[in-house]
Design a protein around this motif. Sequence first.
Motif: not given
Lengths: 243, 135
Positions: A93, A97, A115, B29, B106-107, B122-124
Amino acid sequence: MGLPTPDTSHLDSDESIYPPSEDSYLLLDTLSSASESAYLASHFASPSPAPLVLEIGPGSGIVTSFITTFASEIFGRRDVLTLAADVNPAACSGTAQTVGRNLKDAEKGHGIFLDALWVDLDSCLRGGEVDVLVFNPPYVPTESVPVFDENGNCKGESEGMIEAAWAGGKDGMEVTERVLKGLERCLSKRGVAYVLFCAQNRVQEVIGRLEGGEYGRNWKCDIVGRTGKTAGWEKLCIVRITR
Amino acid sequence: MKLLTANFITCSVKSCQSVTPALSFRDAELAREEIDFSPLFLRNILPRIDWPLLQRTAKELGFPALPETKPELSPIAEGDEEGVGSEEEQKLLKELHSLLLETSVQSGKLVCANCGHEYPISQGIANFLLPNHLV
């Protein structure tokens, strides 16, 4: 070339993420050096399919962010796709960011970040897809290397995720060895790998083994970046590995 | 996870990697994020696409059916530096741009048709770590 260093200050307080360090800066300097960007621009000259870059172990995301933001400067083309793969979910993550934050002010000409994947090395990548592999490994010699389960929990007495960012086991080479063994599967036909080593990794011996066919083929190796010598030793260097 | 990424990944289990890539989305999702459209970019991504896999992914996620075979684009005309091409091609490239780069999961989870292992998203961010007995 003097391209600006990506801002990672939003991650300063997260102690589970390896902060940008001398090794990260050596990668930035090497990839954007006049000689290396000229090499990449000619190796991936248009027209050809969009190059896919994979960074294993991006940590703060500083290198992936740099490559994404300055795709045109480094590759001479902007259709560069970047992927990051880290065993630490905070680094995944954090990398997303960092890339987003630094792209906000980027000039046109930047690439596209796809990603960050939460994974052990490149194990979920399809073979033969990666055109540029960038790896700043855990290269410090240690007694052992931390092992994680499917939830990212660490076994034994290890400090866990931050240890995974630097603990390299025997000769600091245990994790790098796994990546080198997987190069033949991972890299595309035109694939190029940039792997960072420290003096204790016995880099000349590793190059000898790579060129000598111990990793699936006779890889071509060139030292394309290095920090200054300390008492006759190269402290850190970057080896470019190609078919 | 962007749909273009899904075209580059496979099951982490080594023995599944010699078979046709077989990860399927479940309970996905979706989210959309706008990204600047560059026809030239898409032209250079297209040769990389595993079309049958993309068709399957799009179908699983409920998108309208894609063309049966990978579209073949005519070479870019001289002076067309942005690779805009004909109106028809422009429309196709825009649709692919939207599907591959602007759409993400996203999930949900990715399931391997070969070994049945489920990778949670989860959360992408997808988790491709394996339990120790599968490594």
